[in-house]
Design a protein around this motif. Structure first.
Motif, PDB file in Angstrom:
ATOM      1  N   MET A 119      -3.135 -13.619  -7.378  1.00 46.10           N
ATOM      2  CA  MET A 119      -1.878 -12.655  -7.030  1.00 46.10           C
ATOM      3  C   MET A 119      -1.786 -13.210  -5.898  1.00 46.10           C
ATOM      4  N   THR A 120      -0.049 -12.800  -5.899  1.00 46.31           N
ATOM      5  CA  THR A 120       0.387 -13.219  -4.649  1.00 46.31           C
ATOM      6  C   THR A 120       0.090 -11.579  -3.771  1.00 46.31           C
ATOM      7  N   PRO A 121      -0.431 -11.588  -2.581  1.00 46.50           N
ATOM      8  CA  PRO A 121      -0.527 -10.262  -2.118  1.00 46.50           C
ATOM      9  C   PRO A 121       1.143  -9.084  -1.359  1.00 46.50           C
ATOM     10  N   ILE A 122       0.586  -7.912  -1.159  1.00 43.42           N
ATOM     11  CA  ILE A 122       1.071  -7.768  -1.115  1.00 43.42           C
ATOM     12  C   ILE A 122       0.790  -6.297   0.983  1.00 43.42           C
ATOM     13  N   LEU A 123       1.703  -6.803   1.800  1.00 43.16           N
ATOM     14  CA  LEU A 123       1.217  -6.342   2.959  1.00 43.16           C
ATOM     15  C   LEU A 123       2.542  -5.134   3.021  1.00 43.16           C
ATOM     16  N   LEU A 124       1.556  -3.928   3.846  1.00 41.68           N
ATOM     17  CA  LEU A 124       1.978  -2.151   3.213  1.00 41.68           C
ATOM     18  C   LEU A 124       1.632  -1.656   4.958  1.00 41.68           C
ATOM     19  N   ILE A 125       2.942  -1.428   5.778  1.00 41.08           N
ATOM     20  CA  ILE A 125       3.013  -1.304   7.052  1.00 41.08           C
ATOM     21  C   ILE A 125       4.420   0.090   7.065  1.00 41.08           C
ATOM     22  N   ASP A 126       3.157   0.700   7.693  1.00 41.22           N
ATOM     23  CA  ASP A 126       3.743   2.332   7.812  1.00 41.22           C
ATOM     24  C   ASP A 126       2.631   3.681   8.740  1.00 41.22           C
ATOM     25  N   ASP A 127       2.577   4.318   9.964  1.00 43.62           N
ATOM     26  CA  ASP A 127       2.558   4.773  11.052  1.00 43.62           C
ATOM     27  C   ASP A 127       1.957   5.801  10.373  1.00 43.62           C
ATOM     28  N   ASP A 128       2.594   6.723   8.565  1.00 42.62           N
ATOM     29  CA  ASP A 128       2.711   7.510   8.059  1.00 42.62           C
ATOM     30  C   ASP A 128       1.169   7.333   7.210  1.00 42.62           C
ATOM     31  N   SER A 129       0.593   8.084   7.320  1.00 37.66           N
ATOM     32  CA  SER A 129      -1.008   8.232   6.256  1.00 37.66           C
ATOM     33  C   SER A 129      -0.736   8.714   5.009  1.00 37.66           C
ATOM     34  N   THR A 130       0.632   9.386   5.307  1.00 42.83           N
ATOM     35  CA  THR A 130       0.163   9.765   4.063  1.00 42.83           C
ATOM     36  C   THR A 130       1.366   8.788   2.729  1.00 42.83           C
ATOM     37  N   THR A 131       2.376   8.027   3.490  1.00 33.54           N
ATOM     38  CA  THR A 131       3.095   7.370   2.599  1.00 33.54           C
ATOM     39  C   THR A 131       2.778   5.924   2.267  1.00 33.54           C
ATOM     40  N   ARG A 132       1.033   5.852   3.246  1.00 35.83           N
ATOM     41  CA  ARG A 132       0.537   4.930   3.086  1.00 35.83           C
ATOM     42  C   ARG A 132       0.015   4.370   2.010  1.00 35.83           C
ATOM     43  N   LEU A 133      -0.787   6.010   1.998  1.00 39.85           N
ATOM     44  CA  LEU A 133      -1.256   6.598   0.516  1.00 39.85           C
ATOM     45  C   LEU A 133      -1.272   6.060  -0.665  1.00 39.85           C
ATOM     46  N   VAL A 134       0.346   6.929  -0.840  1.00 39.84           N
ATOM     47  CA  VAL A 134       1.210   7.303  -1.945  1.00 39.84           C
ATOM     48  C   VAL A 134       1.845   5.942  -2.774  1.00 39.84           C
ATOM     49  N   LEU A 135       2.413   4.963  -1.701  1.00 38.78           N
ATOM     50  CA  LEU A 135       3.326   3.889  -1.621  1.00 38.78           C
ATOM     51  C   LEU A 135       1.914   2.683  -2.387  1.00 38.78           C
ATOM     52  N   LYS A 136       0.892   2.351  -1.355  1.00 38.30           N
ATOM     53  CA  LYS A 136      -0.474   2.086  -2.045  1.00 38.30           C
ATOM     54  C   LYS A 136      -0.621   2.285  -3.041  1.00 38.30           C
ATOM     55  N   ARG A 137      -0.946   3.273  -3.697  1.00 36.81           N
ATOM     56  CA  ARG A 137      -1.568   3.345  -4.789  1.00 36.81           C
ATOM     57  C   ARG A 137      -0.344   3.425  -6.151  1.00 36.81           C
ATOM     58  N   ALA A 138       0.837   3.309  -5.557  1.00 38.37           N
ATOM     59  CA  ALA A 138       1.859   3.659  -7.020  1.00 38.37           C
ATOM     60  C   ALA A 138       1.989   1.667  -7.072  1.00 38.37           C
ATOM     61  N   LEU A 139       1.756   0.748  -6.208  1.00 35.76           N
ATOM     62  CA  LEU A 139       1.644  -0.293  -6.148  1.00 35.76           C
ATOM     63  C   LEU A 139       0.563  -1.067  -7.249  1.00 35.76           C
ATOM     64  N   GLN A 140      -0.454  -0.250  -6.629  1.00 39.28           N
ATOM     65  CA  GLN A 140      -1.817  -0.800  -7.479  1.00 39.28           C
ATOM     66  C   GLN A 140      -1.859  -0.273  -8.525  1.00 39.28           C
ATOM     67  N   ARG A 141      -0.802   0.566  -9.009  1.00 38.82           N
ATOM     68  CA  ARG A 141      -0.955   0.790 -10.308  1.00 38.82           C
ATOM     69  C   ARG A 141      -0.180  -0.348 -11.181  1.00 38.82           C
ATOM     70  N   GLN A 142       0.424  -1.137 -10.299  1.00 37.00           N
ATOM     71  CA  GLN A 142       1.068  -1.496 -10.872  1.00 37.00           C
ATOM     72  C   GLN A 142       0.395  -3.684 -10.838  1.00 37.00           C
ATOM     73  N   GLY A 143      -0.922  -3.099 -10.914  1.00 38.06           N
ATOM     74  CA  GLY A 143      -1.300  -4.056 -10.473  1.00 38.06           C
ATOM     75  C   GLY A 143      -1.119  -5.185  -9.339  1.00 38.06           C
ATOM     76  N   TYR A 144      -1.075  -5.173  -8.080  1.00 37.82           N
ATOM     77  CA  TYR A 144      -0.714  -5.998  -6.774  1.00 37.82           C
ATOM     78  C   TYR A 144      -2.001  -5.736  -6.225  1.00 37.82           C
ATOM     79  N   GLU A 145      -2.369  -6.828  -5.383  1.00 33.09           N
ATOM     80  CA  GLU A 145      -3.485  -6.613  -4.486  1.00 33.09           C
ATOM     81  C   GLU A 145      -2.928  -5.605  -3.243  1.00 33.09           C
TER      82      GLU A 145
END
Length: 381
Positions: free
Chosen positions: A1-27
């Motif tokens: 699967m094509t990897p996705i890179l998430l870059i953000d200095d806010d830890s809360t935003t990183r956590l929320v967005l990472k989980r939302a994308l992982q639930r869709q099956g993304y790496e």
């Protein structure tokens, strides 16, 4: 699967967005600042990057600029997260290379939809790049085939011939040949087919084969005008095979008679050959007979002319790729400049062909030729 890179200095935003994308099956790989983001991007080669605009040390614009400037990341889809809503800010982001924007606060459904769309676009870009690479490979192979058909240089006998063929990235329709028709007569010709690509190359090869085999009906190959007339009848664009329809070509054809040192020649829409006379302190004469290219009109007329070749003279026969070289100021180097360069470079002697090619390379922006370059240099001993 094509990897996705998430870059953000806010830890809360990183956590929320990472989980939302992982639930869709993304790496998903995360970075908490721009510098780490650029480093990770070069390591994992993501298909898509989601990056915050406002970050310390390196903001999202600089991350985007560095990512897009990396050749193997140029097709990576880049989404900027921003609270900026002004039109001028979005223009700045797009000019930097961003492909999409997401406004804060982020709607997860919208994020997932933009990611799906971005990955589709990335995959399409990847497919197009592969097709482009395959086409470039095929054109390169075609260029090697054309080059294999062309004669090499000859440095013996009464006439020394130096030959060069440099195909462009697009592959044009240049070809040339020289052959002794008998013990006393040397035929020389150069063909340039209109357009680019495999079709132009195949037509030039067809013309080359006809001339080599001397299979033109009712043509005396010692008489250039008769050869051009016969070619014009054989390669009419309106009557030729559909593959060649709409294509035409220019040609310069000459026959040198060794005992009398006479050169008989004719041309059809082709640049003039340049005769450099050492005995006349580098005088350059232009040898051509004005007429239209082969294949345009069946009733075209072609005439031959004749000149005497002085000892140690050099004859240059070439395609327009030799001198139609765009310059940084918007002008073209041009035929006059080429002829002047030959005259000045000769300095009472012959011109080294390698020196000429070096000059052309220096004149070519980024050393990339827009058209095939074919060149024959004949030195009459």
């Amino acid at each position: 699967m094509t990897p996705i890179l998430l870059i953000d200095d806010d830890s809360t935003t990183r956590l929320v967005l990472k989980r939302a994308l992982q639930r869709q099956g993304y790496e998903v790989t995360v970075a908490n600042n721009g510098e780490d983001g650029v480093r990770l991007a070069k390591e994992i080669k993501p298909g898509l990057i989601v990056c915050d605009w406002m970050m310390p040390v390196m903001d999202g614009l600089e991350v985007c600029r560095q990512v897009k400037a990396t050749p193997y990341l140029s097709t990576t889809f880049f989404i900027l997260l921003t609270a900026r809503g002004a039109v001028e800010d979005r223009v700045t982001g797009l000019d930097t290379g961003a492909d999409e924007f997401l406004a804060k606060p982020i709607e997860i459904d919208e994020l997932q939809a933009r990611v799906r769309a971005g990955l589709r676009i990335h995959q399409l870009s990847q497919d197009l790049q592969k097709q482009k690479q395959m086409l470039e490979t095929e054109l390169s192979e075609a260029a090697r085939y054309v080059r294999s058909l062309l004669p090499s240089s000859v440095s013996q006998g009464p006439v020394w011939i130096d030959a060069r063929f440099v195909p462009s990235q697009q592959l044009g329709g240049d070809c040339y040949d020289f052959q002794w028709l008998d013990d006393e007569s040397l035929a020389i010709y150069l063909v340039d087919v209109s357009g680019h690509g495999v079709g132009a190359a195949l037509l030039s090869v067809s013309v080359l084969n006809v001339l080599r085999s001397r299979s033109l009906p009712h043509a005396n190959f010692h008489e250039p005008s008769e050869v051009l007339d016969a070619l014009n009848q054989a390669f009419q664009t309106t009557t030729s095979a559909d593959f060649y329809e709409g294509k035409y070509f220019t040609i310069w054809y000459g026959v040198y008679h060794r005992p009398t040192r006479q050169l008989v020649y004719a041309s059809a829409g082709h640049p003039p050959a340049l005769l450099l006379s050492v005995a006349k302190s580098g005088t350059v004469d232009r040898l051509n007979t004005p007429s239209i290219p082969i294949g345009m009109f069946p009733d075209a007329d072609y005439e031959s002319q004749c000149c005497e070749i002085a000892p140690s003279s050099q004859l240059y026969i070439f395609s327009d790729g030799v001198y139609e070289i765009p310059q940084p100021d918007g002008t073209v180097w041009g035929l006059d400049a080429f002829a002047d360069w030959l005259s000045q470079e000769s300095d009472g002697g012959g011109v080294d062909l390698e020196r000429l090619l070096e000059e052309i390379e220096q004149l070519s922006p980024d050393c990339v030729l827009d058209d095939d370059l074919s060149l024959l240099q004949l030195t009459f001993l």
